[in-house]
Design a protein around this motif. Structure first.
Motif, PDB file in Angstrom:
ATOM      1  N   LEU A  79       0.823  -1.215   0.000  1.00  0.00           N
ATOM      2  CA  LEU A  79       0.000   0.000   0.000  1.00  0.00           C
ATOM      3  C   LEU A  79       0.853   1.260   0.000  1.00  0.00           C
ATOM      4  O   LEU A  79       0.488   2.270  -0.600  1.00  0.00           O
ATOM      5  CB  LEU A  79      -0.940   0.030   1.216  1.00  0.00           C
ATOM      6  CG  LEU A  79      -2.152  -0.890   1.172  1.00  0.00           C
ATOM      7  CD1 LEU A  79      -2.845  -0.911   2.530  1.00  0.00           C
ATOM      8  CD2 LEU A  79      -3.124  -0.441   0.084  1.00  0.00           C
ATOM      9  N   VAL A  80       1.991   1.220   0.684  1.00  0.00           N
ATOM     10  CA  VAL A  80       2.851   2.408   0.784  1.00  0.00           C
ATOM     11  C   VAL A  80       4.036   2.319  -0.181  1.00  0.00           C
ATOM     12  O   VAL A  80       5.005   3.053  -0.057  1.00  0.00           O
ATOM     13  CB  VAL A  80       3.325   2.656   2.232  1.00  0.00           C
ATOM     14  CG1 VAL A  80       2.141   2.891   3.157  1.00  0.00           C
ATOM     15  CG2 VAL A  80       4.204   1.529   2.739  1.00  0.00           C
ATOM     16  N   ASP A  81       3.942   1.422  -1.157  1.00  0.00           N
ATOM     17  CA  ASP A  81       4.946   1.289  -2.214  1.00  0.00           C
ATOM     18  C   ASP A  81       6.355   1.034  -1.686  1.00  0.00           C
ATOM     19  O   ASP A  81       7.330   1.429  -2.312  1.00  0.00           O
ATOM     20  CB  ASP A  81       4.960   2.526  -3.119  1.00  0.00           C
ATOM     21  CG  ASP A  81       3.653   2.717  -3.859  1.00  0.00           C
ATOM     22  OD1 ASP A  81       3.054   1.701  -4.249  1.00  0.00           O
ATOM     23  OD2 ASP A  81       3.233   3.867  -4.034  1.00  0.00           O
ATOM     24  N   GLY A  82       6.450   0.425  -0.520  1.00  0.00           N
ATOM     25  CA  GLY A  82       7.764   0.082   0.025  1.00  0.00           C
ATOM     26  C   GLY A  82       8.568   1.270   0.504  1.00  0.00           C
ATOM     27  O   GLY A  82       9.770   1.156   0.752  1.00  0.00           O
ATOM     28  N   ILE A  83       7.941   2.429   0.649  1.00  0.00           N
ATOM     29  CA  ILE A  83       8.647   3.646   1.074  1.00  0.00           C
ATOM     30  C   ILE A  83       9.047   3.488   2.550  1.00  0.00           C
ATOM     31  O   ILE A  83       8.181   3.351   3.422  1.00  0.00           O
ATOM     32  CB  ILE A  83       7.762   4.895   0.891  1.00  0.00           C
ATOM     33  CG1 ILE A  83       7.364   5.036  -0.570  1.00  0.00           C
ATOM     34  CG2 ILE A  83       8.469   6.147   1.409  1.00  0.00           C
ATOM     35  CD1 ILE A  83       6.283   6.065  -0.809  1.00  0.00           C
ATOM     36  N   PRO A  84      10.342   3.527   2.839  1.00  0.00           N
ATOM     37  CA  PRO A  84      10.800   3.299   4.217  1.00  0.00           C
ATOM     38  C   PRO A  84      10.148   4.204   5.267  1.00  0.00           C
ATOM     39  O   PRO A  84       9.740   3.713   6.320  1.00  0.00           O
ATOM     40  CB  PRO A  84      12.308   3.532   4.136  1.00  0.00           C
ATOM     41  CG  PRO A  84      12.653   3.177   2.726  1.00  0.00           C
ATOM     42  CD  PRO A  84      11.471   3.661   1.911  1.00  0.00           C
ATOM     43  N   LEU A  85      10.041   5.494   4.999  1.00  0.00           N
ATOM     44  CA  LEU A  85       9.430   6.389   5.978  1.00  0.00           C
ATOM     45  C   LEU A  85       7.979   6.003   6.241  1.00  0.00           C
ATOM     46  O   LEU A  85       7.529   5.967   7.391  1.00  0.00           O
ATOM     47  CB  LEU A  85       9.506   7.847   5.513  1.00  0.00           C
ATOM     48  CG  LEU A  85       8.819   8.866   6.426  1.00  0.00           C
ATOM     49  CD1 LEU A  85       9.403   8.839   7.835  1.00  0.00           C
ATOM     50  CD2 LEU A  85       8.914  10.264   5.827  1.00  0.00           C
ATOM     51  N   ALA A  86       7.235   5.691   5.198  1.00  0.00           N
ATOM     52  CA  ALA A  86       5.835   5.295   5.365  1.00  0.00           C
ATOM     53  C   ALA A  86       5.719   3.986   6.140  1.00  0.00           C
ATOM     54  O   ALA A  86       4.831   3.827   6.974  1.00  0.00           O
ATOM     55  CB  ALA A  86       5.161   5.173   4.003  1.00  0.00           C
ATOM     56  N   ILE A  87       6.624   3.052   5.879  1.00  0.00           N
ATOM     57  CA  ILE A  87       6.621   1.779   6.612  1.00  0.00           C
ATOM     58  C   ILE A  87       6.892   2.030   8.088  1.00  0.00           C
ATOM     59  O   ILE A  87       6.216   1.484   8.968  1.00  0.00           O
ATOM     60  CB  ILE A  87       7.658   0.802   6.013  1.00  0.00           C
ATOM     61  CG1 ILE A  87       7.225   0.378   4.606  1.00  0.00           C
ATOM     62  CG2 ILE A  87       7.859  -0.414   6.922  1.00  0.00           C
ATOM     63  CD1 ILE A  87       8.285  -0.384   3.830  1.00  0.00           C
ATOM     64  N   GLU A  88       7.871   2.874   8.361  1.00  0.00           N
ATOM     65  CA  GLU A  88       8.196   3.188   9.747  1.00  0.00           C
ATOM     66  C   GLU A  88       7.020   3.855  10.455  1.00  0.00           C
ATOM     67  O   GLU A  88       6.662   3.494  11.578  1.00  0.00           O
ATOM     68  CB  GLU A  88       9.422   4.099   9.801  1.00  0.00           C
ATOM     69  CG  GLU A  88       9.868   4.409  11.199  1.00  0.00           C
ATOM     70  CD  GLU A  88      11.098   5.307  11.245  1.00  0.00           C
ATOM     71  OE1 GLU A  88      11.374   5.856  12.319  1.00  0.00           O
ATOM     72  OE2 GLU A  88      11.783   5.455  10.209  1.00  0.00           O
ATOM     73  N   LEU A  89       6.389   4.820   9.785  1.00  0.00           N
ATOM     74  CA  LEU A  89       5.238   5.499  10.390  1.00  0.00           C
ATOM     75  C   LEU A  89       4.073   4.537  10.602  1.00  0.00           C
ATOM     76  O   LEU A  89       3.397   4.591  11.634  1.00  0.00           O
ATOM     77  CB  LEU A  89       4.807   6.676   9.518  1.00  0.00           C
ATOM     78  CG  LEU A  89       5.779   7.853   9.465  1.00  0.00           C
ATOM     79  CD1 LEU A  89       5.336   8.861   8.415  1.00  0.00           C
ATOM     80  CD2 LEU A  89       5.907   8.512  10.825  1.00  0.00           C
ATOM     81  N   ALA A  90       3.831   3.664   9.644  1.00  0.00           N
ATOM     82  CA  ALA A  90       2.742   2.694   9.795  1.00  0.00           C
ATOM     83  C   ALA A  90       3.009   1.736  10.944  1.00  0.00           C
ATOM     84  O   ALA A  90       2.083   1.339  11.657  1.00  0.00           O
ATOM     85  CB  ALA A  90       2.546   1.924   8.487  1.00  0.00           C
ATOM     86  N   SER A  91       4.255   1.381  11.148  1.00  0.00           N
ATOM     87  CA  SER A  91       4.588   0.422  12.210  1.00  0.00           C
ATOM     88  C   SER A  91       4.300   0.983  13.600  1.00  0.00           C
ATOM     89  O   SER A  91       4.080   0.222  14.542  1.00  0.00           O
ATOM     90  CB  SER A  91       6.051  -0.008  12.109  1.00  0.00           C
ATOM     91  OG  SER A  91       6.910   1.048  12.479  1.00  0.00           O
ATOM     92  N   VAL A  92       4.256   2.306  13.718  1.00  0.00           N
ATOM     93  CA  VAL A  92       3.962   2.932  15.014  1.00  0.00           C
ATOM     94  C   VAL A  92       2.581   2.514  15.510  1.00  0.00           C
ATOM     95  O   VAL A  92       2.356   2.366  16.702  1.00  0.00           O
ATOM     96  CB  VAL A  92       4.060   4.477  14.903  1.00  0.00           C
ATOM     97  CG1 VAL A  92       3.525   5.172  16.138  1.00  0.00           C
ATOM     98  CG2 VAL A  92       5.501   4.881  14.634  1.00  0.00           C
ATOM     99  N   TRP A  93       1.666   2.277  14.586  1.00  0.00           N
ATOM    100  CA  TRP A  93       0.315   1.875  14.981  1.00  0.00           C
ATOM    101  C   TRP A  93       0.277   0.492  15.597  1.00  0.00           C
ATOM    102  O   TRP A  93      -0.731   0.087  16.173  1.00  0.00           O
ATOM    103  CB  TRP A  93      -0.624   1.915  13.781  1.00  0.00           C
ATOM    104  CG  TRP A  93      -0.866   3.273  13.233  1.00  0.00           C
ATOM    105  CD1 TRP A  93      -0.913   4.449  13.911  1.00  0.00           C
ATOM    106  CD2 TRP A  93      -1.105   3.591  11.865  1.00  0.00           C
ATOM    107  NE1 TRP A  93      -1.163   5.484  13.057  1.00  0.00           N
ATOM    108  CE2 TRP A  93      -1.288   4.991  11.793  1.00  0.00           C
ATOM    109  CE3 TRP A  93      -1.188   2.852  10.700  1.00  0.00           C
ATOM    110  CZ2 TRP A  93      -1.550   5.644  10.605  1.00  0.00           C
ATOM    111  CZ3 TRP A  93      -1.448   3.507   9.517  1.00  0.00           C
ATOM    112  CH2 TRP A  93      -1.631   4.880   9.477  1.00  0.00           C
ATOM    113  N   SER A  94       1.355  -0.251  15.488  1.00  0.00           N
ATOM    114  CA  SER A  94       1.407  -1.595  16.069  1.00  0.00           C
ATOM    115  C   SER A  94       1.233  -1.570  17.579  1.00  0.00           C
ATOM    116  O   SER A  94       0.951  -2.599  18.182  1.00  0.00           O
ATOM    117  CB  SER A  94       2.735  -2.280  15.735  1.00  0.00           C
ATOM    118  OG  SER A  94       2.874  -2.421  14.347  1.00  0.00           O
ATOM    119  N   SER A  95       1.398  -0.411  18.159  1.00  0.00           N
ATOM    120  CA  SER A  95       1.210  -0.305  19.610  1.00  0.00           C
ATOM    121  C   SER A  95      -0.252  -0.438  19.995  1.00  0.00           C
ATOM    122  O   SER A  95      -0.562  -0.815  21.124  1.00  0.00           O
ATOM    123  CB  SER A  95       1.762   1.032  20.119  1.00  0.00           C
ATOM    124  OG  SER A  95       1.017   2.101  19.578  1.00  0.00           O
TER     125      SER A  95
END
Length: 176
Positions: A79-95
């Motif tokens: 969904l975020v086209d493998g963009i590292p910053l977007a992946i990092e930001l999305a991972s924050v929701w894992s909390s």
């Protein structure tokens, strides 16, 4: 570009790295196109070997209740086209969200943006929109106040401009 040209004329051995959405059309310009990290196709049996998934896992594993769902993580990365910053930001929701819920949030907010912007920009906007929704009104006000800074700021400067306590500044830092 006139500024860069002037500098390069003064120091011929100088190299300048510029990130931009379009060419600068400078003499001797070298263009390197950047793409997102490689990511798995749907139902890939080796999803955890892809750099995009590995990056998500690296950040998400810091949350004690995180449960890895490799198919959902692969979907998030696509969904975020493998963009590292977007992946990092999305991972924050894992909390607070499951991997499937994270993917659903990104999909839902992508529909809120105009169709004339690139898919890459839509995915980043959807990430930022969803993070914005998670902030309290006070945190939003503080973050808007912090937008006057360029290139960083001290805690004292942030407190002076926004009136934010150390508690709120730390809370924002941990959320973003």
């Amino acid at each position: 570009t006139a500024f860069i040209t002037k500098i390069l004329e003064q120091v011929s051995s100088l190299k300048i790295l510029v990130t931009a959405n379009e060419r600068l059309d400078l003499e001797n310009e070298e263009v390197v196109e950047l793409h997102g990290l490689s990511m798995p196709e749907r139902n890939a049996p080796d999803a955890e070997t892809y750099p995009a998934v590995q990056l998500f896992l690296q950040y998400a594993h810091t949350y004690p209740d995180f449960e890895a769902d490799l198919e959902a993580i692969g979907h998030i990365c696509r969904l975020v086209d493998g963009i590292p910053l977007a992946i990092e930001l999305a991972s924050v929701w894992s909390s607070s969200l499951s991997c499937e819920q994270i993917g659903q949030r990104i999909e839902q907010s992508m529909f809120l943006h105009p169709p004339d912007i690139s898919c890459e920009d839509q995915s980043m906007l959807s990430i930022f929109d969803s993070i914005w929704e998670l902030l309290s009104e006070t945190e939003r006000r503080i973050l808007m106040g912090l937008s006057v800074f360029k290139g960083g700021f001290s805690q004292q400067a942030a407190a002076k401009i926004t009136g934010a306590s150390v508690f709120y500044l730390d809370a924002l830092l941990n959320k973003l």
